[in-house]
Design a protein around this motif. Structure first.
Motif, short mmCIF file in Angstrom:
data_model
loop_
_atom_site.label_atom_id
_atom_site.label_comp_id
_atom_site.label_asym_id
_atom_site.label_seq_id
_atom_site.Cartn_x
_atom_site.Cartn_y
_atom_site.Cartn_z
N ARG A 1 16.24 -15.36 -61.22
CA ARG A 1 15.73 -15.43 -59.84
C ARG A 1 16.52 -14.49 -58.92
O ARG A 1 15.94 -13.82 -58.05
CB ARG A 1 15.82 -16.87 -59.33
N LEU A 2 17.83 -14.45 -59.08
CA LEU A 2 18.65 -13.55 -58.26
C LEU A 2 18.30 -12.10 -58.55
O LEU A 2 18.18 -11.28 -57.63
CB LEU A 2 20.13 -13.80 -58.51
N ASN A 3 18.11 -11.76 -59.82
CA ASN A 3 17.75 -10.38 -60.17
C ASN A 3 16.43 -9.98 -59.52
O ASN A 3 16.30 -8.87 -58.97
CB ASN A 3 17.66 -10.24 -61.69
N GLN A 4 15.45 -10.88 -59.54
CA GLN A 4 14.16 -10.58 -58.92
C GLN A 4 14.31 -10.37 -57.41
O GLN A 4 13.69 -9.47 -56.83
CB GLN A 4 13.17 -11.71 -59.21
N ALA A 5 15.14 -11.20 -56.79
CA ALA A 5 15.35 -11.07 -55.34
C ALA A 5 16.01 -9.73 -55.01
O ALA A 5 15.65 -9.07 -54.03
CB ALA A 5 16.21 -12.23 -54.83
N ALA B 1 27.89 -6.79 -47.65
CA ALA B 1 28.11 -8.16 -47.17
C ALA B 1 26.80 -8.95 -47.18
O ALA B 1 26.77 -10.13 -47.55
CB ALA B 1 28.69 -8.12 -45.76
N ALA B 2 25.70 -8.29 -46.79
CA ALA B 2 24.41 -8.98 -46.79
C ALA B 2 24.01 -9.39 -48.20
O ALA B 2 23.55 -10.53 -48.43
CB ALA B 2 23.34 -8.08 -46.17
N LEU B 3 24.19 -8.49 -49.17
CA LEU B 3 23.84 -8.82 -50.55
C LEU B 3 24.79 -9.86 -51.13
O LEU B 3 24.39 -10.68 -51.96
CB LEU B 3 23.86 -7.55 -51.41
N THR B 4 26.05 -9.83 -50.69
CA THR B 4 27.01 -10.84 -51.14
C THR B 4 26.56 -12.23 -50.72
O THR B 4 26.55 -13.18 -51.51
CB THR B 4 28.41 -10.55 -50.58
N GLY B 5 26.18 -12.34 -49.44
CA GLY B 5 25.68 -13.63 -48.97
C GLY B 5 24.42 -14.05 -49.70
O GLY B 5 24.25 -15.23 -50.07
N LEU B 6 23.51 -13.09 -49.93
CA LEU B 6 22.27 -13.40 -50.64
C LEU B 6 22.58 -13.90 -52.06
O LEU B 6 22.02 -14.91 -52.50
CB LEU B 6 21.40 -12.14 -50.71
N ALA B 7 23.48 -13.19 -52.76
CA ALA B 7 23.78 -13.55 -54.15
C ALA B 7 24.44 -14.91 -54.24
O ALA B 7 24.02 -15.79 -55.02
CB ALA B 7 24.68 -12.48 -54.76
N ARG B 8 25.46 -15.14 -53.45
CA ARG B 8 26.20 -16.41 -53.56
C ARG B 8 25.33 -17.59 -53.18
O ARG B 8 25.26 -18.61 -53.90
CB ARG B 8 27.45 -16.36 -52.68
N HIS B 9 24.63 -17.48 -52.05
CA HIS B 9 23.86 -18.63 -51.57
C HIS B 9 22.61 -18.87 -52.42
O HIS B 9 22.18 -20.03 -52.58
CB HIS B 9 23.49 -18.43 -50.10
N THR B 10 22.04 -17.80 -52.97
CA THR B 10 20.90 -17.98 -53.87
C THR B 10 21.32 -18.74 -55.11
O THR B 10 20.67 -19.73 -55.52
CB THR B 10 20.30 -16.62 -54.25
N LEU B 11 22.41 -18.29 -55.73
CA LEU B 11 22.88 -18.96 -56.94
C LEU B 11 23.29 -20.40 -56.64
O LEU B 11 22.96 -21.32 -57.39
CB LEU B 11 24.06 -18.19 -57.54
N ARG B 12 23.98 -20.62 -55.54
CA ARG B 12 24.43 -21.98 -55.22
C ARG B 12 23.22 -22.91 -55.01
O ARG B 12 23.19 -24.04 -55.51
CB ARG B 12 25.31 -21.97 -53.98
#
Length: 547
Positions: A400-404, A374-385
């Protein structure tokens, strides 16, 4: 054996509970065949001999000195006995038995007769103990089997309402004639389930459970003490039960109330109604076990319901509240939770409006479930958005998401698919990039379906990755269908994957509005799936004619 001894005219055995004479068995010289007389009459403590206390002892009495109305005295007198020797022994369930040997006079009752009478009484007492031990073992086995079955029944559902209904239905009529279950709710102690073996008394029992002040006070006594309570006779006075009450309550001879306690908390009470008081007297230990199992099942259902609400709330925050309105484009989405354990899934999607009336669609999947996913899901979606809202290109945003993700040093990987739709006359130009995500499908207005293949590397594994990309054009009526691997990897009972029929289902269910299309496709996967616990996410964009 006793009748054959010298001077014996009659032998009588009686079975008692306090002053209640249950039955009498006798043999006499005139009637040597054993005769059984069912009595079931209460003569009171004064009418019966004293209950035995201690080891069996033999006492001698004159028949004339006893109450001639007592059945055993009448049998002895009719046989011509003027004296008799008696030996009483305690029996199980609080009862006792008396053995009497009648003779013509006291001088006939010698040491041998006394010894034989005591031996018979002792044999009867030992036999009764063995019988009671065997019965107790049988009852224990039956009780254990019933409790095991009751546990299975109560544990077979994680829905609170279903669980409490099963508790009541399991107990009636197997244990008692009626059952009421109260729970401690925020608004107070409230009846949540009740049942009676007589369907005509259901309404009466429900009203009593909700409104009877005496019962409410009794239940609070149990809650305050934390101890079970059994009431009969005078203990029922003042309420809706017992001979002194009216209507259906007159048939109730006893009630038992057990507190429902689980994991250190008191949840409520479990009340049983009996039409036979003797049943209630012997069931306390068994009912305590049933109440413990019921409390645990109810508490588990309650905790499961709380967790379900928490997971649903968290899942909603990981998905967009609503999809944007884009001129000439209809967007639709569907999400189905696949894990019965109610861990938060890793699927996500979003739609970010862009310049010139376009939109960037994204869908992805984090490996696994639970808090970390869930934490990574939030990170991925909000980073991309956030990156797309700032005008980043899909290549830059995915990089950028891959680096994060690599910096997080997590063992999980992420797949993602990004599609940028830009208005182009009567339709939209579509450019898409894939990072290890299932290929999207394009459903044309005529129902034909084609796969938009674009291979790419997973996110969060390698520092340097490559993305697969491609382009296509949407004309009015065409639909771009994006989904997670919960769709392709759903498996039927025969082992067939949904992927093998995905294009057929997209063609068949794709007519109509985009939202309905997404929901119908997700429903098709759920209906098809026999195994697999992955979530299902579907995102659809359909081009429309611009008026």
């Amino acid at each position: 054996m006793l009748l054959r001894m010298p001077g014996v005219l009659a032998v009588v055995g009686t079975r008692w509970s306090g002053g209640l004479l249950h039955y009498l068995r006798s043999v006499t010289l005139a009637e040597p065949t054993s005769a059984l007389l069912e009595i079931e009459r209460d003569y009171g403590e004064s009418g019966a001999a004293a209950a035995p206390d201690g080891d069996p002892t033999v006492t001698v009495h004159d028949v004339s000195a006893l109450n001639g109305a007592m059945p055993h005295v009448q049998v002895l007198a009719a046989a011509g006995a003027h004296s008799f020797a008696e030996c009483a022994v305690p029996l199980g369930q609080g009862g006792w038995a008396s053995f009497m040997v009648g003779t013509a006079g006291r001088d006939t009752i010698d040491v041998t007769l006394r010894t034989r009478l005591k031996q018979v009484a002792e044999v009867a007492m030992v036999s009764d103990r063995r019988i009671m031990a065997r019965r107790a073992d049988e009852v224990r086995q039956v009780s254990d089997a019933f409790l095991a079955e009751a546990s299975l029944q109560m544990d077979s559902s994680l829905d609170v309402k279903s669980t409490v209904r099963r508790v009541a239905r399991t107990a009636v009529p197997a244990i008692a004639e009626g059952c009421v279950l109260h729970l401690c709710l925020p608004e107070g102690l409230k009846p949540v389930s009740f049942t009676h073996m007589d369907a005509r008394e259901q309404q009466w029992l429900g009203k009593v459970a909700a409104e009877d002040a005496w019962l409410t006070e009794t239940l609070h006594r149990v809650l305050d003490s934390g101890q079970a309570l059994a009431l009969k006779g005078e203990g029922l006075r003042g309420g809706s039960f017992g001979p002194a009450s009216s209507g259906a309550g007159r048939a109730v001879r006893a009630i038992s109330v057990n507190p429902l306690k689980a994991r250190g908390r008191v949840l409520g009470t479990l009340t049983f109604l009996y039409h036979r008081a003797v049943v209630a007297e012997g069931a306390s230990r068994f009912l305590a076990g049933l109440a413990d199992r019921a409390a645990l099942a109810i508490d588990s259902s309650t905790l499961h319901e709380q967790r379900r609400r928490h997971v649903a709330s968290l899942q909603r925050h990981l998905l967009p509240r609503e999809l944007p309105r884009i001129p000439g484009l209809a967007l639709g989405s569907a999400y189905e939770v696949g894990d019965v354990s109610l861990d938060v899934g890793g699927d996500f999607y979003d739609a970010v409006p862009g310049a010139q009336g376009g939109v960037t669609l994204l869908i992805g999947d984090v490996c696994g479930r639970g808090a970390e996913a869930a934490a990574l899901t939030g990170l991925a979606r909000h980073t991309l958005r956030a990156l797309f809202e700032d005008g980043s290109t899909p290549e830059h945003a995915l990089e950028r998401l891959n680096q994060a993700l690599v910096r997080e040093s997590t063992s999980r990987f992420v797949t993602a698919l990004v599609a940028v739709l830009v208005p182009d006359g009567e339709g939209f130009r579509v450019r898409y990039w894939s990072a290890g995500h299932p290929a999207p499908l394009l459903r044309r207005a005529d129902g034909t379906v084609e796969e938009l293949v674009a291979h790419g590397d997973l996110l969060g594994v390698l520092e340097d990755i490559e993305y697969g990309s491609g382009s296509v054009r949407l004309t009015p009526g065409d639909a771009l269908v994006m989904f997670t691997d919960g769709v392709t990897e759903a498996r039927a009972a025969d082992g067939l994957f949904f992927e093998s029929r995905l294009q057929e289902e997209v063609a068949r269910r794709g007519a109509g509005a985009a939202q309905g299309f997404a929901e119908r496709l997700a429903e098709a996967v759920v209906e098809f799936r026999a195994t697999g616990a992955d979530d299902i996410a579907v995102l659809v964009a359909r081009a429309e004619s611009i008026q």
